[in-house]
Design a protein around this motif. Sequence first.
Motif, mmCIF file in Angstrom:
data_model
loop_
_atom_site.group_PDB
_atom_site.id
_atom_site.type_symbol
_atom_site.label_atom_id
_atom_site.label_comp_id
_atom_site.label_asym_id
_atom_site.label_seq_id
_atom_site.Cartn_x
_atom_site.Cartn_y
_atom_site.Cartn_z
ATOM 1 N N LYS A 57 0.833 -1.206 0.000
ATOM 2 C CA LYS A 57 0.000 0.000 0.000
ATOM 3 C C LYS A 57 0.868 1.256 0.000
ATOM 4 O O LYS A 57 0.549 2.234 -0.663
ATOM 5 C CB LYS A 57 -0.950 -0.006 1.192
ATOM 6 C CG LYS A 57 -2.061 -1.024 1.054
ATOM 7 C CD LYS A 57 -3.016 -0.966 2.215
ATOM 8 C CE LYS A 57 -4.071 -2.051 2.054
ATOM 9 N NZ LYS A 57 -5.039 -2.031 3.126
ATOM 10 N N LYS A 58 1.972 1.216 0.740
ATOM 11 C CA LYS A 58 2.895 2.356 0.774
ATOM 12 C C LYS A 58 3.518 2.579 -0.601
ATOM 13 O O LYS A 58 3.610 3.707 -1.082
ATOM 14 C CB LYS A 58 4.000 2.113 1.808
ATOM 15 C CG LYS A 58 5.042 3.201 1.844
ATOM 16 C CD LYS A 58 6.198 2.830 2.768
ATOM 17 C CE LYS A 58 7.334 3.803 2.578
ATOM 18 N NZ LYS A 58 8.585 3.293 3.093
ATOM 19 N N LYS A 61 0.958 3.963 -2.951
ATOM 20 C CA LYS A 61 0.723 5.373 -2.619
ATOM 21 C C LYS A 61 1.811 6.267 -3.217
ATOM 22 O O LYS A 61 1.531 7.353 -3.721
ATOM 23 C CB LYS A 61 0.669 5.536 -1.098
ATOM 24 C CG LYS A 61 0.525 6.929 -0.608
ATOM 25 C CD LYS A 61 -0.910 7.356 -0.650
ATOM 26 C CE LYS A 61 -1.028 8.704 0.049
ATOM 27 N NZ LYS A 61 -2.200 9.407 -0.321
ATOM 28 N N ASP A 64 1.021 6.695 -6.741
ATOM 29 C CA ASP A 64 -0.116 7.616 -6.861
ATOM 30 C C ASP A 64 0.356 9.057 -6.730
ATOM 31 O O ASP A 64 -0.077 9.931 -7.475
ATOM 32 C CB ASP A 64 -1.177 7.330 -5.796
ATOM 33 C CG ASP A 64 -2.025 6.115 -6.103
ATOM 34 O OD1 ASP A 64 -2.000 5.645 -7.269
ATOM 35 O OD2 ASP A 64 -2.705 5.629 -5.183
ATOM 36 N N ASN A 65 1.239 9.310 -5.774
ATOM 37 C CA ASN A 65 1.784 10.655 -5.588
ATOM 38 C C ASN A 65 2.568 11.104 -6.815
ATOM 39 O O ASN A 65 2.494 12.257 -7.215
ATOM 40 C CB ASN A 65 2.668 10.722 -4.345
ATOM 41 C CG ASN A 65 1.874 10.609 -3.063
ATOM 42 O OD1 ASN A 65 0.668 10.859 -3.044
ATOM 43 N ND2 ASN A 65 2.530 10.211 -1.998
#
Length: 79
Positions: A57-58, A61, A64-65
């Motif tokens: 998930k990290k 993310k 995504d960033n």
Amino acid sequence: MKAILTISGEDKIGIIAQISKILAEEEIDILNISQNLMDNNFPTTIMIKITDGKDLKKIDKRFDNLGNQWAPKSTMIVN
């Protein structure tokens, strides 16, 4: 574990460097990479090896960033 990371978007200088930087910082090994330029777009597929216990998930993310900053779209498929 192995995963396939696909990234597509408008071609911009430094995007592969940013992708590689994230993977290196997360200690993820690139096993194979395929990139083709199609007009001003780049579809890129990267086979990666993720150490067991990594926080997926990290990592997701972080991509995504990157997408929010550079506007590419990313997908990670874990085998």
